[in-house]
Design an enzyme around this catalytic site. Structure first.
Site, PDB file in Angstrom:
ATOM      1  N   LYS A 121       0.814  -1.214   0.000  1.00 13.03           N
ATOM      2  CA  LYS A 121       0.000   0.000   0.000  1.00 13.03           C
ATOM      3  C   LYS A 121       0.847   1.263   0.000  1.00 13.03           C
ATOM      4  O   LYS A 121       0.344   2.346  -0.339  1.00 13.03           O
ATOM      5  CB  LYS A 121      -0.928   0.015   1.214  1.00 13.03           C
ATOM      6  N   ASP A 122       2.141   1.163   0.359  1.00 12.20           N
ATOM      7  CA  ASP A 122       3.020   2.331   0.383  1.00 12.20           C
ATOM      8  C   ASP A 122       3.597   2.676  -0.979  1.00 12.20           C
ATOM      9  O   ASP A 122       4.173   3.756  -1.152  1.00 12.20           O
ATOM     10  CB  ASP A 122       4.183   2.105   1.362  1.00 12.20           C
ATOM     11  N   ARG A 167      -8.144   8.369   4.895  1.00  8.52           N
ATOM     12  CA  ARG A 167      -9.118   7.356   4.481  1.00  8.52           C
ATOM     13  C   ARG A 167      -9.864   6.796   5.682  1.00  8.52           C
ATOM     14  O   ARG A 167     -11.107   6.708   5.684  1.00  8.52           O
ATOM     15  CB  ARG A 167      -8.390   6.225   3.739  1.00  8.52           C
ATOM     16  N   ARG A 168      -9.109   6.385   6.706  1.00  9.48           N
ATOM     17  CA  ARG A 168      -9.752   5.854   7.906  1.00  9.48           C
ATOM     18  C   ARG A 168     -10.563   6.925   8.620  1.00  9.48           C
ATOM     19  O   ARG A 168     -11.669   6.659   9.107  1.00  9.48           O
ATOM     20  CB  ARG A 168      -8.687   5.292   8.855  1.00  9.48           C
ATOM     21  N   ARG A 185       0.899   9.447  14.665  1.00  6.20           N
ATOM     22  CA  ARG A 185       1.959   8.798  13.905  1.00  6.20           C
ATOM     23  C   ARG A 185       2.703   7.849  14.833  1.00  6.20           C
ATOM     24  O   ARG A 185       2.533   7.887  16.041  1.00  6.20           O
ATOM     25  CB  ARG A 185       2.951   9.834  13.359  1.00  6.20           C
ATOM     26  N   ARG A 191       1.541   3.496  19.059  1.00  4.39           N
ATOM     27  CA  ARG A 191       0.119   3.835  18.968  1.00  4.39           C
ATOM     28  C   ARG A 191      -0.704   3.089  20.028  1.00  4.39           C
ATOM     29  O   ARG A 191      -1.585   3.666  20.655  1.00  4.39           O
ATOM     30  CB  ARG A 191      -0.395   3.519  17.561  1.00  4.39           C
ATOM     31  N   CYS A 279      -1.145   7.310  -2.028  1.00  2.00           N
ATOM     32  CA  CYS A 279      -1.441   6.281  -1.036  1.00  2.00           C
ATOM     33  C   CYS A 279      -1.992   6.865   0.258  1.00  2.00           C
ATOM     34  O   CYS A 279      -2.524   6.133   1.087  1.00  2.00           O
ATOM     35  CB  CYS A 279      -0.207   5.435  -0.757  1.00  2.00           C
TER      36      CYS A 279
END
Length: 352
Positions: A121-122, A167-168, A185, A191, A279
């Site tokens: 995805k990156d 997106r999230r 981040r 996280r 992305c």
């Protein structure tokens, strides 16, 4: 045998997932599995470039073990620091596209490593000169998950939920407009630690990363595709090598490539490219092969969602038909106003 250069952490244990049918991305199809043997390659230690995070090392370690088993070749992991690892700012502030990829590709082109492993995805959607996407291994479950003390429905109004992805954030805001979405981040441990320390009520992460780290016990809620579509390519890995090493590219394909995963990701990323989105854009997409049909779902922002279907060719034309489906769905989204949504969603949901 897998070796790690001195000073780097030992790769974490990887948990092979029940890969969602699907697949690939940005280069011409490579030979399918079983076309080459270890005898095709000269005896050598393969230097595998990887980011140095625990997740990246777990992913690359899994690939290294597969290569050693299939090719009887020792693999050395070479940790490389990327811009995305060094810069603490939000991805949308530092460019997003390519920040976790460029340093790895530069080392590969310079001959410092023989292959690199990325979270697919990156990868930017444009091809990289001098490189080839040699393999897309079987994909992990691409779903997003909530790590929290309670499930999504149990979070109180005003609960702080962290994510660094527009997106999230857009899809979460559509599901629970009463939540406070907090930009965040850092690696997986950072996280999750923020949740445990009470700085936020929860954080949204990729299930695939937690699976590869053996951390699925931290999951409080798994988002269905109807609730939150993943990033194009989420849950999949990309294995790149130099285009001037066709024997290595073919051997990597034979040892690692999964045709269904390559085709599904190809559809998702063709859609992303047709939308001219990076992305880090608020675009979700998920392609799945159901028998002889490829089904592609996509969302732009939090509410513009459409689905398209097409016959799936299990032969050599599978990638081309997958890409065509991605472009077709992108055209439908554009006709429905996707470009206007892309222009406003990121600033709205991330408070930029």
């Amino acid at each position: 045998m897998t070796a790690l250069r001195p000073g780097a952490a030992t790769p974490g244990a990887a948990t092979p997932g029940a890969g969602t049918p699907g697949a690939a991305t940005l280069s011409a199809p490579t030979p399918r599995a079983g076309t080459l043997s270890a005898a095709t390659l000269p005896a050598r230690t393969l230097r595998l470039g990887t980011r140095g995070s625990a997740l990246a090392l777990a992913q690359s370690g899994q690939v290294a073990r597969q290569l050693t088993a299939a090719l009887a070749a020792p693999v050395e992991l070479v940790p490389i620091r990327t811009q995305g690892d060094s810069d603490p700012r939000a991805l949308v502030s530092i460019g997003g596209t390519g920040v976790f990829v460029t340093a790895l590709r530069s080392a590969l082109l310079a001959g410092e490593v023989d292959l690199v492993v990325h979270s697919l995805k990156d990868l930017p959607t444009a091809p990289a000169a001098g490189l080839v996407l040699a393999a897309v291994p079987a994909r992990e479950d691409p779903a997003d998950v909530l790590v929290a003390a309670a499930g999504l429905a149990e979070l109180p109004a005003g609960a702080r939920v962290g994510t660094g992805a527009p997106r999230r954030a857009a899809q979460l805001a559509a599901l629970r407009p009463d939540l406070e979405i907090v930009p965040v981040r850092g690696n997986v441990d950072t996280r999750i630690a923020a949740v445990r320390a009470g700085r936020m009520h929860g954080v949204v992460l990729a299930r695939a990363g937690l699976a590869r780290l053996g951390r699925l016990s931290d999951v409080a809620h798994t988002f269905t595709a109807g609730q939150m579509l993943p990033a194009p390519g989420q849950g999949a890995l990309a294995v790149e090598c130099r285009a001037d090493e066709p024997e290595l590219a073919a051997a990597l394909a034979g040892a690692l490539d999964d045709a269904a995963s390559r085709a599904a990701v190809r559809a998702e990323r063709a859609l992303l490219a047709a939308l001219e989105a990076g992305c880090s854009a608020p675009v979700g997409a998920l392609a799945e092969v159901a028998g002889d049909t490829l089904v592609l779902q996509a969302v732009v922002g939090g509410g513009l969602r459409q689905t398209a279907r097409a016959p799936y060719d299990w032969g050599a034309g599978g990638e081309q038909s997958a890409a065509a489906l991605g472009r077709t769905l992108a055209e439908q989204l554009i006709a429905a106003g996707a470009m206007d949504v892309l222009g406003t969603t990121t600033e709205k949901v991330m408070g930029q």
